[in-house]
Design a protein around this motif. Structure first.
Motif, PDB file in Angstrom:
ATOM      1  N   TYR A  35      36.165  29.643  67.920  1.00 38.95           N
ATOM      2  CA  TYR A  35      36.801  29.346  69.197  1.00 38.95           C
ATOM      3  C   TYR A  35      38.065  30.202  69.313  1.00 38.95           C
ATOM      4  CZ  TYR A  35      33.911  25.254  70.235  1.00 38.95           C
ATOM      5  OH  TYR A  35      32.857  24.419  70.550  1.00 38.95           O
ATOM      6  N   GLN A  37      41.967  30.172  71.240  1.00 36.44           N
ATOM      7  CA  GLN A  37      42.924  29.330  71.950  1.00 36.44           C
ATOM      8  C   GLN A  37      44.118  30.145  72.387  1.00 36.44           C
ATOM      9  OE1 GLN A  37      44.403  25.898  69.728  1.00 36.44           O
ATOM     10  NE2 GLN A  37      44.674  24.739  71.617  1.00 36.44           N
ATOM     11  N   GLY A  42      43.305  24.816  75.985  1.00 38.35           N
ATOM     12  CA  GLY A  42      42.434  24.262  74.968  1.00 38.35           C
ATOM     13  C   GLY A  42      41.592  25.354  74.344  1.00 38.35           C
ATOM     14  N   PRO A  43      40.987  25.073  73.196  1.00 37.42           N
ATOM     15  CA  PRO A  43      40.106  26.062  72.586  1.00 37.42           C
ATOM     16  C   PRO A  43      38.936  26.418  73.503  1.00 37.42           C
ATOM     17  CG  PRO A  43      40.677  24.344  71.009  1.00 37.42           C
ATOM     18  CD  PRO A  43      41.165  23.885  72.347  1.00 37.42           C
TER      19      PRO A  43
ATOM     20  N   GLN B  38      45.858  17.748  67.777  1.00 40.56           N
ATOM     21  CA  GLN B  38      46.282  19.045  67.245  1.00 40.56           C
ATOM     22  C   GLN B  38      47.784  19.049  67.025  1.00 40.56           C
ATOM     23  OE1 GLN B  38      45.412  22.552  69.666  1.00 40.56           O
ATOM     24  NE2 GLN B  38      45.240  23.796  67.818  1.00 40.56           N
ATOM     25  N   LEU B  87      43.539  16.595  72.547  1.00 43.51           N
ATOM     26  CA  LEU B  87      42.553  17.395  73.262  1.00 43.51           C
ATOM     27  C   LEU B  87      41.286  16.582  73.506  1.00 43.51           C
ATOM     28  CD1 LEU B  87      42.896  20.616  71.106  1.00 43.51           C
ATOM     29  CD2 LEU B  87      43.562  20.445  73.494  1.00 43.51           C
ATOM     30  N   PHE B 102      36.633  22.294  76.204  1.00 43.26           N
ATOM     31  CA  PHE B 102      37.890  21.596  76.000  1.00 43.26           C
ATOM     32  C   PHE B 102      38.735  21.571  77.259  1.00 43.26           C
ATOM     33  CE2 PHE B 102      38.519  20.629  71.497  1.00 43.26           C
ATOM     34  CZ  PHE B 102      37.525  21.371  70.884  1.00 43.26           C
ATOM     35  N   GLY B 103      39.528  20.499  77.400  1.00 47.46           N
ATOM     36  CA  GLY B 103      40.609  20.468  78.356  1.00 47.46           C
ATOM     37  C   GLY B 103      41.837  21.146  77.764  1.00 47.46           C
ATOM     38  N   LYS B 104      42.907  21.189  78.564  1.00 48.45           N
ATOM     39  CA  LYS B 104      44.126  21.879  78.122  1.00 48.45           C
ATOM     40  C   LYS B 104      44.999  21.005  77.232  1.00 48.45           C
ATOM     41  CE  LYS B 104      44.313  24.890  82.153  1.00 48.45           C
ATOM     42  NZ  LYS B 104      45.072  25.340  83.334  1.00 48.45           N
ATOM     43  N   GLY B 105      44.696  19.722  77.178  1.00 57.21           N
ATOM     44  CA  GLY B 105      45.429  18.838  76.284  1.00 57.21           C
ATOM     45  C   GLY B 105      46.587  18.105  76.942  1.00 57.21           C
TER      46      GLY B 105
END
Lengths: 117, 112
Positions: A35, A37, A42-43, B38, B87, B102-105
């Motif tokens: 992945y 980032q 996000g990844p 994370q 995340l 994934f979302g941006k968190g």
């Protein structure tokens, strides 16, 4: 080792150069994932291996990016003719199998921070 | 259009102040929804997988819930060590098992 190991932890390279990023997964894990980032994001999926073969490489952004896993263990992500937009943290993860990765999650490494100047 | 949207982007809490983080998704078919934590300079650490609406999972001060359009991560009586970016990710039916979106968190800060 006990976790997923990625080397180098940091890499600074000049625009146009070639780089290789290495991932040592947890011993016995057959599924391996790359992945990327970017800061504040996000990844983003790049490629996933099941054993030696790439099961899904749909996330590789273009043909400058390539990854291999010749013996089903260590994997190398290769980037040719690097561009400033390639700067990001490249994350590797592994799981016992891809099914286990879905149910019990991936184990991620700490990543390689790539900076293209 | 983002397929996974997390809110808020950042959340500051006092120790002991419970709250919830939101993850909304727009994939056509959900195989699984994942929560990861994370810490700065580290890779994401797996917390939960949820598969179907109504499902809930708990771990210490964290509880994740799932509806047909969103998931919540509830944090009860948080401690400073819960500070991290959380995340959310989804895996689509028909997509590969290696491909998480994934979302941006949400960046959570818990002050003592």
């Amino acid at each position: 080792g006990a976790g997923v190991s990625q080397t180098p932890s940091n890499k600074v390279t000049e625009k146009g150069k070639y780089v290789e990023l290495r991932c040592d997964p947890i011993s016995g894990h057959t599924a391996l994932y790359w992945y990327r980032q970017s800061l504040g994001q996000g990844p983003e999926f790049l490629i996933y291996f099941q054993g030696t073969g790439a099961a899904d490489d749909s996330g590789l952004p273009n043909d400058r990016f390539f990854a291999v896993r010749p013996e089903g263990s260590v994997s190398t992500l290769k980037i040719q003719r690097t561009e400033r937009g390639d700067s990001a943290v490249y994350l590797c993860a592994s799981s016992l199998t891809s099914n286990i990765g879905t149910t019990k999650g991936y184990t991620f490494g700490s990543g390689t921070r790539l900076t293209v100047v | 259009e983002d397929q996974v949207t997390q809110s808020p982007e950042a959340l500051r809490l006092q120790e002991g102040e419970s709250s919830s983080l939101n993850c909304s998704y727009t994939v056509s078919g959900l195989r699984g929804l994942f929560w990861y934590r994370q810490d700065p300079g580290k890779g994401p650490e797996f917390l939960f997988t949820l598969y179907s609406a109504g499902e809930e999972k708990e771990k210490e001060r964290l509880k994740a819930t799932l509806t047909k359009k969103e998931s919540f991560l509830h944090i009860t009586a948080p401690k400073p060590e819960d500070s991290a970016t959380y995340l959310c990710a989804v895996q689509e039916i028909g997509g590969s098992q290696g491909n998480l979106i994934f979302g941006k968190g949400t960046k959570l800060s818990v002050k003592p």
